[in-house]
Design a protein around this motif. Structure first.
Motif, PDB file in Angstrom:
ATOM      1  N   LEU A  85      -8.902  -0.964  10.776  1.00  0.00           N
ATOM      2  CA  LEU A  85      -9.465   0.370  10.541  1.00  0.00           C
ATOM      3  C   LEU A  85      -8.870   0.925   9.259  1.00  0.00           C
ATOM      4  O   LEU A  85      -7.646   0.999   9.104  1.00  0.00           O
ATOM      5  N   ILE A  86      -9.739   1.312   8.326  1.00  0.00           N
ATOM      6  CA  ILE A  86      -9.304   1.999   7.108  1.00  0.00           C
ATOM      7  C   ILE A  86      -9.611   3.475   7.291  1.00  0.00           C
ATOM      8  O   ILE A  86     -10.770   3.876   7.372  1.00  0.00           O
ATOM      9  N   SER A  87      -8.567   4.274   7.403  1.00  0.00           N
ATOM     10  CA  SER A  87      -8.704   5.723   7.527  1.00  0.00           C
ATOM     11  C   SER A  87      -8.580   6.322   6.124  1.00  0.00           C
ATOM     12  O   SER A  87      -7.564   6.135   5.449  1.00  0.00           O
ATOM     13  N   THR A  88      -9.618   7.041   5.697  1.00  0.00           N
ATOM     14  CA  THR A  88      -9.660   7.536   4.316  1.00  0.00           C
ATOM     15  C   THR A  88      -9.272   9.004   4.190  1.00  0.00           C
ATOM     16  O   THR A  88      -9.385   9.576   3.103  1.00  0.00           O
ATOM     17  N   ARG A  89      -8.786   9.624   5.243  1.00  0.00           N
ATOM     18  CA  ARG A  89      -8.636  11.083   5.234  1.00  0.00           C
ATOM     19  C   ARG A  89      -7.596  11.582   4.229  1.00  0.00           C
ATOM     20  O   ARG A  89      -7.569  12.779   3.926  1.00  0.00           O
ATOM     21  N   ARG A  90      -6.761  10.698   3.694  1.00  0.00           N
ATOM     22  CA  ARG A  90      -5.770  11.106   2.690  1.00  0.00           C
ATOM     23  C   ARG A  90      -6.350  11.133   1.278  1.00  0.00           C
ATOM     24  O   ARG A  90      -5.699  11.625   0.353  1.00  0.00           O
ATOM     25  N   MET A  91      -7.542  10.600   1.108  1.00  0.00           N
ATOM     26  CA  MET A  91      -8.151  10.499  -0.221  1.00  0.00           C
ATOM     27  C   MET A  91      -8.951  11.776  -0.484  1.00  0.00           C
ATOM     28  O   MET A  91     -10.144  11.865  -0.207  1.00  0.00           O
ATOM     29  N   LYS A  92      -8.278  12.779  -1.028  1.00  0.00           N
ATOM     30  CA  LYS A  92      -8.805  14.139  -1.059  1.00  0.00           C
ATOM     31  C   LYS A  92      -9.167  14.648  -2.457  1.00  0.00           C
ATOM     32  O   LYS A  92      -9.349  15.850  -2.643  1.00  0.00           O
ATOM     33  N   GLY A  93      -9.286  13.774  -3.429  1.00  0.00           N
ATOM     34  CA  GLY A  93      -9.591  14.241  -4.775  1.00  0.00           C
ATOM     35  C   GLY A  93     -10.975  14.866  -4.890  1.00  0.00           C
ATOM     36  O   GLY A  93     -11.955  14.298  -4.406  1.00  0.00           O
ATOM     37  N   ILE A  94     -11.048  16.030  -5.526  1.00  0.00           N
ATOM     38  CA  ILE A  94     -12.325  16.703  -5.801  1.00  0.00           C
ATOM     39  C   ILE A  94     -12.275  17.208  -7.244  1.00  0.00           C
ATOM     40  O   ILE A  94     -11.317  17.872  -7.644  1.00  0.00           O
ATOM     41  N   ALA A  95     -13.307  16.900  -8.009  1.00  0.00           N
ATOM     42  CA  ALA A  95     -13.443  17.443  -9.361  1.00  0.00           C
ATOM     43  C   ALA A  95     -14.854  17.991  -9.513  1.00  0.00           C
ATOM     44  O   ALA A  95     -15.833  17.262  -9.301  1.00  0.00           O
TER      45      ALA A  95
ATOM     46  N   VAL B 261       0.826  -1.204   0.000  1.00  0.00           N
ATOM     47  CA  VAL B 261       0.000   0.000   0.000  1.00  0.00           C
ATOM     48  C   VAL B 261       0.861   1.256   0.000  1.00  0.00           C
ATOM     49  O   VAL B 261       2.033   1.233   0.375  1.00  0.00           O
ATOM     50  N   SER B 262       0.247   2.357  -0.404  1.00  0.00           N
ATOM     51  CA  SER B 262       0.953   3.641  -0.464  1.00  0.00           C
ATOM     52  C   SER B 262       0.932   4.370   0.870  1.00  0.00           C
ATOM     53  O   SER B 262       1.882   5.078   1.214  1.00  0.00           O
ATOM     54  N   GLY B 263      -0.183   4.230   1.593  1.00  0.00           N
ATOM     55  CA  GLY B 263      -0.325   4.920   2.874  1.00  0.00           C
ATOM     56  C   GLY B 263       0.300   4.134   4.011  1.00  0.00           C
ATOM     57  O   GLY B 263       0.783   3.007   3.833  1.00  0.00           O
ATOM     58  N   PRO B 264       0.285   4.698   5.219  1.00  0.00           N
ATOM     59  CA  PRO B 264       0.891   4.026   6.374  1.00  0.00           C
ATOM     60  C   PRO B 264       0.077   2.837   6.859  1.00  0.00           C
ATOM     61  O   PRO B 264      -1.146   2.804   6.722  1.00  0.00           O
ATOM     62  N   VAL B 265       0.757   1.869   7.411  1.00  0.00           N
ATOM     63  CA  VAL B 265       0.149   0.734   8.095  1.00  0.00           C
ATOM     64  C   VAL B 265       0.657   0.778   9.525  1.00  0.00           C
ATOM     65  O   VAL B 265       1.867   0.736   9.762  1.00  0.00           O
ATOM     66  N   LEU B 266      -0.254   0.863  10.491  1.00  0.00           N
ATOM     67  CA  LEU B 266       0.124   1.153  11.874  1.00  0.00           C
ATOM     68  C   LEU B 266      -0.444   0.118  12.839  1.00  0.00           C
ATOM     69  O   LEU B 266      -1.611  -0.284  12.721  1.00  0.00           O
ATOM     70  N   LEU B 267       0.366  -0.257  13.789  1.00  0.00           N
ATOM     71  CA  LEU B 267      -0.046  -1.134  14.883  1.00  0.00           C
ATOM     72  C   LEU B 267      -0.188  -0.321  16.161  1.00  0.00           C
ATOM     73  O   LEU B 267       0.375   0.777  16.267  1.00  0.00           O
TER      74      LEU B 267
ATOM     75  N   TYR C 112      -0.584   6.103  15.244  1.00  0.00           N
ATOM     76  CA  TYR C 112      -1.747   5.227  15.448  1.00  0.00           C
ATOM     77  C   TYR C 112      -2.878   5.964  16.158  1.00  0.00           C
ATOM     78  O   TYR C 112      -4.036   5.930  15.715  1.00  0.00           O
ATOM     79  N   ASP C 113      -2.559   6.642  17.257  1.00  0.00           N
ATOM     80  CA  ASP C 113      -3.607   7.325  18.027  1.00  0.00           C
ATOM     81  C   ASP C 113      -4.276   8.419  17.203  1.00  0.00           C
ATOM     82  O   ASP C 113      -5.494   8.614  17.293  1.00  0.00           O
ATOM     83  N   ALA C 114      -3.499   9.141  16.398  1.00  0.00           N
ATOM     84  CA  ALA C 114      -4.070  10.211  15.580  1.00  0.00           C
ATOM     85  C   ALA C 114      -5.043   9.651  14.549  1.00  0.00           C
ATOM     86  O   ALA C 114      -6.104  10.238  14.294  1.00  0.00           O
ATOM     87  N   GLU C 115      -4.716   8.513  13.952  1.00  0.00           N
ATOM     88  CA  GLU C 115      -5.609   7.914  12.965  1.00  0.00           C
ATOM     89  C   GLU C 115      -6.890   7.390  13.602  1.00  0.00           C
ATOM     90  O   GLU C 115      -7.940   7.358  12.965  1.00  0.00           O
TER      91      GLU C 115
END
Length: 477
Positions: free
Chosen positions: A102-112, A31-37, A43-46
């Motif tokens: 947990l899948i955190s989607t906050r990095r997926m920011k595309g808007i058109a 994956v491109s994004g972080p993987v956290l344990l 981890y806590d922020a996500e």
């Protein structure tokens, strides 16, 4: 006492072994994004969410940067038999997700934004204010909710009640053109009403039960300014204001939306002096017609009592969050909701008794929103939104840490139970609390039996192992 809730053990967490560092590293290579344990930096922020009383404690977090990351996370969870939870802003998390992914989607920011065709395509991590600002640049507006910092995807999948467009245009879900979703089999699907009508119907209203939505396309509307805002009255005049609002709203055109909230505001320095630590009645207004006509229509409300603050006037759509002034920062709270079939004088009197001067109510806010109009009508393409035909939604919350759970929950139940003579068993899914609709019987009531069993059939088809279960869970079959 219908508002006594129990958890269905199937819908919440089952103990699992910890994810090993080797397993996490293998997933991270894909994956491109972080993987956290747990214990990892970040981890806590996500995991942080809006309601501080519902901490997330997953076995592993994937900070998805794109749809491929979501697919990899779902395939990982499927191999290990783990539940999957999705978070953008975390305004409606139902369980702690222990043992899950947990899948955190906050990095997926595309808007058109397509100004000519009047629609937007947004990715799963986008919040409404970001869409509002981009759409405004070309004279358009989305069907955003009362809190512009809420994520677009979760709001829309739960129906989406706009305080500006709702009564004239319906629910946000009614104006979705297509969705991209990763289902439990790891497949990325482009879903429309034509390509997959049953999944399309189920996603829009079924919340997060059928997959992870990675992007969606929806209509925008030509609007840059409107007549709206809020009027704060002294809480001591609750009876005058509430009864005036109750009778006034019944004659309003669909272009007028309104709600009224009984609030005991905290003594925060960011609040203006008349509101700091005050007991108030907050009347909210949004009108899509001419300003002069808006002034005429709300004159009876202004005459109900002397105002502490009157901030109703012409305003840019980019500032629509000022209508409700929802708290922007996370807090520990407990909440409840119900839908009303009617709001007669007797119901208003009961609320005044429980919330008014001398009641000693500890609740920060109890609000009633007028619905009706287009919110009652089936859209051109039907969906699973369950609250059509009900004229009011009542929502309350109290702020407090877990040591106040029993006290605050009891006070909320007292209000909701008092509304029982006028309540309906259906609910608005986006307003459900952690403690509501946590078993099959009550969730069936939320949707209505026919709609619920149609949803269970779709669940069996697209998520037969109930991977997406850390939610108000629709069980398969």
């Amino acid at each position: 006492m219908r508002h006594h809730f129990t958890r269905d053990p199937m819908t919440f967490d089952v103990p699992f072994a910890r994810v090993s560092s080797a397993e996490a590293a293998e997933l991270a290579s894909l994956v491109s994004g972080p993987v956290l344990l747990p214990g990892d930096e970040g981890y806590d922020a996500e995991c942080r969410i809006y309601n501080l009383n519902v901490p997330l404690e997953p076995a592993l977090v994937v900070g998805a940067a794109n749809a491929a990351d979501v697919q990899a996370a779902i395939c990982f969870a499927a191999r290990q038999g783990r539940a999957v939870t999705v978070k953008t802003t975390g305004h409606q998390q139902v369980g702690p997700a222990r043992g899950g992914v947990l899948i955190s989607t906050r990095r997926m920011k595309g808007i058109a934004v397509d100004a000519d065709r009047r629609y937007a395509r947004v990715e799963a991590g986008v919040i409404w204010q970001e869409v509002i600002d981009q759409a405004a640049a070309v004279g358009l507006a989305p069907m955003s909710g009362s809190a512009p910092l809420v994520g677009v995807a979760g709001y829309t999948l739960g129906g989406g009640l706009s305080p500006v467009f709702g009564r004239s245009r319906g629910y946000a879900a009614d104006h979705v053109r297509s969705l991209e979703v990763v289902t439990a089999d790891g497949e990325l699907r482009h879903v429309t009403a034509d390509s997959d009508p049953e999944l399309f119907w189920s996603l829009l209203g079924g919340k997060g039960n059928f997959g992870v939505v990675t992007a969606l396309e929806f209509d925008l509307f030509p609007l840059t300014r409107f007549y709206g805002g809020g009027i704060y009255f002294p809480g001591e005049r609750l009876a005058d204001v509430l009864h005036t609002w109750r009778t006034w709203q019944s004659d309003m055109p669909e272009e007028m939306s309104s709600s009224v909230a009984v609030q005991r505001l905290p003594p925060l320095p960011e609040l203006p002096e008349p509101l700091r630590g005050a007991f108030v009645v907050h009347v909210r207004i949004a009108y899509l017609g001419p300003v002069a006509e808006g002034e005429r229509l709300i004159a009876p409300l202004r005459a109900a009592a002397p105002a502490l603050i009157d901030a109703v006037g012409e305003m840019p759509f980019t500032a629509m969050g000022a209508i409700h002034m929802d708290p922007p920062t996370p807090m520990p709270y407990y909440d409840r909701t119900t839908m009303l079939r009617a709001f007669p004088a007797e119901a208003a009197d009961k609320l005044i008794e429980l919330l008014g001067p001398g009641s000693g109510s500890p609740l920060v806010s109890v609000e009633i929103r007028m619905l009706g109009g287009a919110l009652d009508r089936e859209p051109a393409v039907p969906n699973a939104v369950s609250s059509r035909g009900l004229p009011f939604v009542l929502f309350g919350f109290g702020v407090g840490a877990p040591d106040q759970a029993e006290f605050l929950s009891g006070k909320l139940d007292e209000v909701m139970n008092a509304m029982e003579p006028w309540s309906d068993r259906r609910r608005m899914v986006n307003f459900l609390s952690v403690e509501e609709a946590t078993d099959t019987e009550r969730l069936s009531e939320v949707y209505g039996a026919e709609r619920y069993w149609r949803l269970t059939a779709a669940k069996k088809a697209y998520d037969p192992t109930n991977m997406f279960r850390v939610n108000h869970n629709i069980s398969p079959g």
